[in-house]
Design an enzyme around this catalytic site. Sequence first.
Site, PDB file in Angstrom:
ATOM      1  N   ALA A 139      19.026  84.298  27.736  1.00  0.00           N
ATOM      2  CA  ALA A 139      19.481  85.370  26.837  1.00  0.00           C
ATOM      3  C   ALA A 139      20.169  86.508  27.580  1.00  0.00           C
ATOM      4  O   ALA A 139      20.762  87.376  26.963  1.00  0.00           O
ATOM      5  CB  ALA A 139      18.291  85.911  26.037  1.00  0.00           C
ATOM      6  N   ARG A 172      27.834  90.617  35.955  1.00  0.00           N
ATOM      7  CA  ARG A 172      28.544  90.538  37.235  1.00  0.00           C
ATOM      8  C   ARG A 172      29.532  89.373  37.313  1.00  0.00           C
ATOM      9  O   ARG A 172      30.337  89.295  38.222  1.00  0.00           O
ATOM     10  CB  ARG A 172      27.533  90.444  38.397  1.00  0.00           C
ATOM     11  CG  ARG A 172      26.971  91.806  38.778  1.00  0.00           C
ATOM     12  CD  ARG A 172      25.904  91.695  39.837  1.00  0.00           C
ATOM     13  NE  ARG A 172      24.631  91.272  39.281  1.00  0.00           N
ATOM     14  CZ  ARG A 172      23.581  90.885  40.013  1.00  0.00           C
ATOM     15  NH1 ARG A 172      23.682  90.845  41.323  1.00  0.00           N
ATOM     16  NH2 ARG A 172      22.456  90.540  39.429  1.00  0.00           N
ATOM     17  N   GLN A 180      16.336  85.770  20.972  1.00  0.00           N
ATOM     18  CA  GLN A 180      15.624  86.961  21.440  1.00  0.00           C
ATOM     19  C   GLN A 180      16.107  88.169  20.652  1.00  0.00           C
ATOM     20  O   GLN A 180      17.290  88.267  20.332  1.00  0.00           O
ATOM     21  CB  GLN A 180      15.868  87.173  22.932  1.00  0.00           C
ATOM     22  CG  GLN A 180      15.002  88.297  23.516  1.00  0.00           C
ATOM     23  CD  GLN A 180      15.142  88.432  25.019  1.00  0.00           C
ATOM     24  OE1 GLN A 180      15.761  87.592  25.667  1.00  0.00           O
ATOM     25  NE2 GLN A 180      14.552  89.482  25.575  1.00  0.00           N
ATOM     26  N   GLY A 216      18.166  79.680  32.772  1.00  0.00           N
ATOM     27  CA  GLY A 216      19.428  78.982  32.507  1.00  0.00           C
ATOM     28  C   GLY A 216      20.472  79.136  33.585  1.00  0.00           C
ATOM     29  O   GLY A 216      21.493  78.456  33.564  1.00  0.00           O
ATOM     30  N   ASN A 268       9.224  85.810  43.933  1.00  0.00           N
ATOM     31  CA  ASN A 268       9.035  85.088  42.678  1.00  0.00           C
ATOM     32  C   ASN A 268      10.369  84.459  42.275  1.00  0.00           C
ATOM     33  O   ASN A 268      11.367  85.153  42.115  1.00  0.00           O
ATOM     34  CB  ASN A 268       8.588  86.086  41.596  1.00  0.00           C
ATOM     35  CG  ASN A 268       8.656  85.487  40.202  1.00  0.00           C
ATOM     36  OD1 ASN A 268       8.536  84.270  40.036  1.00  0.00           O
ATOM     37  ND2 ASN A 268       8.848  86.339  39.202  1.00  0.00           N
ATOM     38  N   TYR A 273      57.718  55.177  32.590  1.00  0.00           N
ATOM     39  CA  TYR A 273      56.861  55.847  31.616  1.00  0.00           C
ATOM     40  C   TYR A 273      56.437  54.819  30.586  1.00  0.00           C
ATOM     41  O   TYR A 273      57.283  54.153  29.966  1.00  0.00           O
ATOM     42  CB  TYR A 273      57.573  57.013  30.906  1.00  0.00           C
ATOM     43  CG  TYR A 273      56.683  57.538  29.802  1.00  0.00           C
ATOM     44  CD1 TYR A 273      55.487  58.177  30.129  1.00  0.00           C
ATOM     45  CD2 TYR A 273      56.969  57.318  28.466  1.00  0.00           C
ATOM     46  CE1 TYR A 273      54.609  58.605  29.146  1.00  0.00           C
ATOM     47  CE2 TYR A 273      56.090  57.743  27.472  1.00  0.00           C
ATOM     48  CZ  TYR A 273      54.914  58.386  27.818  1.00  0.00           C
ATOM     49  OH  TYR A 273      54.038  58.785  26.856  1.00  0.00           O
TER      50      TYR A 273
HETATM   51  C1  UD1 Z   1      13.263  88.070  37.379  1.00  0.00           C
HETATM   52  C2  UD1 Z   1      11.793  88.312  37.733  1.00  0.00           C
HETATM   53  C3  UD1 Z   1      11.670  88.507  39.241  1.00  0.00           C
HETATM   54  C4  UD1 Z   1      12.218  87.306  39.944  1.00  0.00           C
HETATM   55  C5  UD1 Z   1      13.641  87.034  39.517  1.00  0.00           C
HETATM   56  C6  UD1 Z   1      14.111  85.721  40.067  1.00  0.00           C
HETATM   57  C7  UD1 Z   1      10.856  89.434  35.825  1.00  0.00           C
HETATM   58  C8  UD1 Z   1      10.414  90.729  35.268  1.00  0.00           C
HETATM   59  N1  UD1 Z   1      11.331  89.471  37.032  1.00  0.00           N
HETATM   60  O1  UD1 Z   1      13.944  89.261  37.726  1.00  0.00           O
HETATM   61  O2  UD1 Z   1      10.306  88.686  39.595  1.00  0.00           O
HETATM   62  O3  UD1 Z   1      12.162  87.517  41.355  1.00  0.00           O
HETATM   63  O4  UD1 Z   1      13.736  86.940  38.079  1.00  0.00           O
HETATM   64  O5  UD1 Z   1      15.463  85.549  39.818  1.00  0.00           O
HETATM   65  O6  UD1 Z   1      10.731  88.436  35.167  1.00  0.00           O
HETATM   66  N2  UD1 Z   1      16.466  86.813  30.509  1.00  0.00           N
HETATM   67  C9  UD1 Z   1      16.358  86.661  29.161  1.00  0.00           C
HETATM   68  N3  UD1 Z   1      16.125  87.741  28.398  1.00  0.00           N
HETATM   69  C10 UD1 Z   1      15.982  88.979  28.936  1.00  0.00           C
HETATM   70  C11 UD1 Z   1      16.095  89.122  30.325  1.00  0.00           C
HETATM   71  C12 UD1 Z   1      16.326  88.028  31.088  1.00  0.00           C
HETATM   72  O7  UD1 Z   1      16.506  85.535  28.649  1.00  0.00           O
HETATM   73  O8  UD1 Z   1      15.765  89.923  28.181  1.00  0.00           O
HETATM   74  C13 UD1 Z   1      16.754  85.641  31.330  1.00  0.00           C
HETATM   75  C14 UD1 Z   1      18.075  85.773  32.033  1.00  0.00           C
HETATM   76  O9  UD1 Z   1      19.100  85.146  31.289  1.00  0.00           O
HETATM   77  C15 UD1 Z   1      17.836  85.054  33.339  1.00  0.00           C
HETATM   78  C16 UD1 Z   1      16.346  85.198  33.564  1.00  0.00           C
HETATM   79  O10 UD1 Z   1      15.783  85.546  32.336  1.00  0.00           O
HETATM   80  O11 UD1 Z   1      18.133  83.678  33.251  1.00  0.00           O
HETATM   81  C17 UD1 Z   1      16.025  86.219  34.611  1.00  0.00           C
HETATM   82  O12 UD1 Z   1      16.495  87.470  34.190  1.00  0.00           O
HETATM   83  P1  UD1 Z   1      16.969  88.589  35.198  1.00  0.00           P
HETATM   84  O13 UD1 Z   1      17.393  89.759  34.429  1.00  0.00           O
HETATM   85  O14 UD1 Z   1      17.919  88.024  36.175  1.00  0.00           O
HETATM   86  O15 UD1 Z   1      15.603  88.915  35.926  1.00  0.00           O
HETATM   87  P2  UD1 Z   1      15.456  89.621  37.299  1.00  0.00           P
HETATM   88  O16 UD1 Z   1      15.506  91.067  37.091  1.00  0.00           O
HETATM   89  O17 UD1 Z   1      16.368  89.031  38.277  1.00  0.00           O
END
Ligand code: UD1
Length: 525
Positions: free
Chosen positions: A41, A46, A106, A136, A213, A409
Site C-alpha cells: 500500500a 523515491r 488500507q 511487495g 528487521n 518481407y
Molecule cells: C519497515 C519496518 C522496519 C524494517 C523495514 C524493512 C515497520 C514499522 N518498520 O520500515 O523495521 O526494517 O520495513 O524494510 O514496520 N506499507 C503499507 N502500508 C503502509 C506503510 C507501508 O502497505 O501504511 C508497506 C509498503 O508498501 C512496503 C512495506 O509496507 O512494502 C514497508 O513499508 P516502509 O514504509 O518501507 O517501512 P519502513 O519504514 O522501511
Amino acid sequence: HRPPGSIAGSRPTGRPGRSPSTLERIGVSDHHPAAVIVLAAGEGTRMKSAVPKVLHSIGGRTLLGHAVHAARSAAPQHLAVVVRHQRDLVAPHVGELDPTALVADQDEVKGTGRACECGLEVLPPDLSGTVLVTMGDVPLLTGETLRELTRHHEDSGAAVTVITAELPDARSYGRVVRDEHGDVLAIMEHKDALAHRAAGDEFAHVLDLREINSGIYAFDAELLRTALAEVGTDNAQGEKYLTDVVGIARRQGRKVVAHLVDDLWQTEGVNDRVQLAALGAELNRRTVEHWMREGVTVVDPGTTWIDADVTIGRDTVIRPNTQLLGATTVGADVVIGPDTTLTSVTVGDGAGVVRTQAELAEIGPGASVGPFSYLRPGTRLGAGGKIGGFVETKNADIGEGAKVPHLTYCGDATIGEGANIGAGTIFANYDGVTKHHTSVGRHSFVGSDSVLIAPVEIGDGAYVAAGSAIEGDVSPGQIAVARGRQRNIDGWVARRRAGTSTDRAARDAARPTSSDDTPTQGGSR
Ligand code: UD1
Ligand code: MG
C-alpha cells in the site's frame, strides 16, 4: 471510496480461495501457512514515477509479481495483498498475477501495522495457524526462504518469528533488540533509535546494533489479531507500526525469535531506480547461474539476460549479448546469439538463432534463423525450416523444411513444407485498408524479387518466375511469369552515350579477338 479492509477486485464467485483438492495436491501436510499477507500500500515516492513502485519490473516480472510468486510457493491457504496508493492500477494487477488472491484496501491510518490489520480483515475471522507477512517491494525473497521461516516458526513454538539480517551499515532499518537468551525483545525503528540516542537513555545503544528487521515475519494468527488491536501511533512517525507487535507479544509472555538469513539480497527492498537496477542485475546473475548449473552453456554471463519465467534445455549454448525474455522456452542443443533478443518465443531442440529479434514466435526443432532476422508475433517456423538474413516475418506459418533465406518481407502468409522463397520476395499483404493472406503450396518455388500481391494462392508444386508481380492464383504444376519481356536494342550506347567510358568499353569488346588465340612474341603478362 472503499470502506477499510473491504474485499475488492477480482475474487471469483464460487471460488473462495483454493479448493481442498488443490490443497491436497500441493500437499498441505505440515508447515504450510494459513495465510500470507503481502503489504503493497506504500507510496514509493523515491521512484519519481507515474507507475506505482510495485508495478516496476525486474527479470520480466513486476516487483509485486515476484512477491506474489514467492508467497504462492509457500503454499498458503489464503493470500491477501494490501493496496492503497494507486489502487486502480495495483488491484487489477493482483488479479492478473493470481485470480485467487484477495485484495485488501488500507484506509487512511498509516503504517505497516494498519496495513496488516486491513489484510486480516479480508481473511476468515477465525483464522488460526501461521500468518506470514511479506512486502511487495522485496523481489529476491524466495518461496524456499518463506518455507524455512514457517518451519522455524512452528518448530520453535514462537508467537512471532522475524527474518533478520546483519548489515555492515544498518542504515534506516528497524533494529532488532535481543534479550540475554537471544530471543527478540523488541524492534526499534531507526527514527525512534535516533531519539533514544539523543536522549542518552537506556536504549541509546540500539542505534549501533547491526541486526536489522527485514520486515518479513511469521505470526501466530490469533496473537497478531489481538496485538494489532492494541498498537497505537505514539512514535516518531505517528504510524501504526507492525513492529510493535513484538513488544506486545513479549509482554504477554510469548516467545519471539529471529530467523537470521545470510543472503542479504533476499531482504533488500526497492526504494529508487538505483536499487531497482541493482536488484535486477543480481536477480539476473542468479537466474543465469541457475541455468548454467542445469546444463546450459552461457558464454558471457555478464551480457546475458534471462527473465525469471524462461526455461532452457540442456547443452544449449547462449552466446554473448543475448536476452531471453518473457515466457521464452528454449529446447535442448540450441545455439542462440550473439546479439539476439527473444521475447516469449518457443525454440525447438537443435535450432540455431543468430543476431535475431523475435517476439511471440515459434521456431521449430532444427530450424535456423538469422543473422539479422526480425520475427514478429504469429511467426511459426516448422522443423528444419530457415529464416535467413534481413528477413521480416509476421503472422506467417512457414512449413517444415521451408526456406525464406534472404531479404524478404513475409506477412500474413502460409508457406507449405519444403517451399523455397527467393531472395527479395515481398508478400504485399496490405492494400492500404485491409490485410490479406497469401499462401504458397508445398514444395513450390518463388523466384527472386517477386511480389506476391495478396490475396493470392500459389498451389502445391508451382513456380513463380523471378521478378514477377503475382496477383492471380497459380495452380499446381504451373509456372507464372509476370514481368515485362526483355528487349535488346543494338547500337543504343554508340548513339546515345557516344564518347563515354561505356561506349569505349563497348567498342573494345567489339574488336576482333584473334590475338587472344595466337601467342605473341615474348609471351603475354
Ligand atoms: C519497515 C519496518 C522496519 C524494517 C523495514 C524493512 C515497520 C514499522 N518498520 O520500515 O523495521 O526494517 O520495513 O524494510 O514496520 N506499507 C503499507 N502500508 C503502509 C506503510 C507501508 O502497505 O501504511 C508497506 C509498503 O508498501 C512496503 C512495506 O509496507 O512494502 C514497508 O513499508 P516502509 O514504509 O518501507 O517501512 P519502513 O519504514 O522501511
Ligand atoms: Mg522501507
